[in-house]
Design a protein around this motif. Structure first.
Motif, PDB file in Angstrom:
ATOM      1  N   THR A   1       0.849  -1.197   0.000  1.00 26.94           N
ATOM      2  CA  THR A   1       0.000   0.000   0.000  1.00 26.94           C
ATOM      3  C   THR A   1       0.881   1.242   0.000  1.00 26.94           C
ATOM      4  OG1 THR A   1      -0.084   0.144   2.415  1.00 26.94           O
ATOM      5  CG2 THR A   1      -1.774  -1.206   1.334  1.00 26.94           C
ATOM      6  N   ASP A   2       0.280   2.383  -0.328  1.00 25.51           N
ATOM      7  CA  ASP A   2       1.033   3.640  -0.291  1.00 25.51           C
ATOM      8  C   ASP A   2       1.522   3.930   1.128  1.00 25.51           C
ATOM      9  OD1 ASP A   2       0.666   4.039  -2.989  1.00 25.51           O
ATOM     10  OD2 ASP A   2      -1.116   5.281  -2.749  1.00 25.51           O
TER      11      ASP A   2
ATOM     12  N   LYS B   1       4.611   1.840   1.779  1.00 25.80           N
ATOM     13  CA  LYS B   1       5.787   2.327   1.061  1.00 25.80           C
ATOM     14  C   LYS B   1       6.449   3.485   1.790  1.00 25.80           C
ATOM     15  CE  LYS B   1       4.005   1.049  -3.524  1.00 25.80           C
ATOM     16  NZ  LYS B   1       3.531   1.591  -4.820  1.00 25.80           N
TER      17      LYS B   1
END
Length: 228
Positions: A92-93, A96
């Motif tokens: 997922t963002d 990250k």
């Protein structure tokens, strides 16, 4: 009355396509996957680790042992969250962004605390933290040209740093105290060597990216001239 909430219809009164609604639900739920939860645990462990390490002036063997346990858990979750995210498609963002922050936070907390206690020379902490910050900034510098992948040397560096800091957190004596010095020396060498290799990769990647951009611009110019 359709029985469908207005938020799900986009305010049009018509049900949203099933595929889009399902995708939105998956995206909302994905934040709370096991990989992200482990990353959050690691972030929470950072202040807890520092508090445990600095209890009673930072030189109590029992508190240092508890601090080592917190540090070990953080290092273990670092191994598993990335593996789980890649294996089960849980990237997922949030992950990250949060994962590298958590990695560097726990390591920086350990190094700075140990140097503040006088157990580790400040120059060691400075070299390691300068390298980590520099490489992070450099990745952003070349990100439009591509991503610099983590190398095997980089993984060995992380393992050596974690092992060395963990050994310094424990109040070791005798041969083990000597061994931890050599492990930290290895960590510093790997830190510098891998850092230089990442710089080399970044320079090569940027040169290739700029060359590709110039070639694309030249091609577009020729196409425009021929079109006239």
């Amino acid at each position: 009355m359709t029985g469908v909430p207005a938020s799900a219809t986009g305010g049009t009164g018509r049900p949203a396509p099933r595929g889009k609604l399902g995708a939105a639900a998956v995206n909302q739920a994905s934040l709370w996957n096991i990989a992200n939860i482990l990353t959050m645990v690691r972030l929470v462990l950072v202040p807890g680790f520092v508090v445990l390490l600095l209890q009673d002036g930072g030189h109590d063997p029992a508190w240092r042992a508890w601090a080592w346990a917190a540090f070990a858990v953080a290092m273990i979750t670092d191994v598993f969250d990335g593996h789980l995210a890649r294996t089960y498609n849980l990237v997922t963002d949030f992950g990250k962004i949060a994962d590298p922050i958590a990695d560097k936070a726990i390591m920086a907390a350990g190094l700075i605390s140990l140097s503040a206690l006088g157990d580790l020379p400040w120059w060691v902490t400075g070299v390691i933290l300068a390298r980590e910050l520099g490489i992070t900034l450099m990745r952003f510098w070349v990100i439009r040209h591509g991503v610099i992948p983590a190398s095997r040397g980089g993984k060995m560096k992380t393992l050596a740093q974690g092992t060395a800091v963990g050994m310094y957190v424990l109040m070791l004596t005798g041969p083990l105290a000597t061994l931890r010095w050599w492990v930290m020396a290895l960590a510093v060498v790997l830190t510098v060597v891998t850092g230089l290799d990442y710089v080399r990769q970044a320079v090569v990647l940027r040169r290739k990216g700029l060359a590709a951009e110039r070639a694309a611009a030249a091609g577009a110019g020729r196409a425009e001239a021929e079109g006239r």
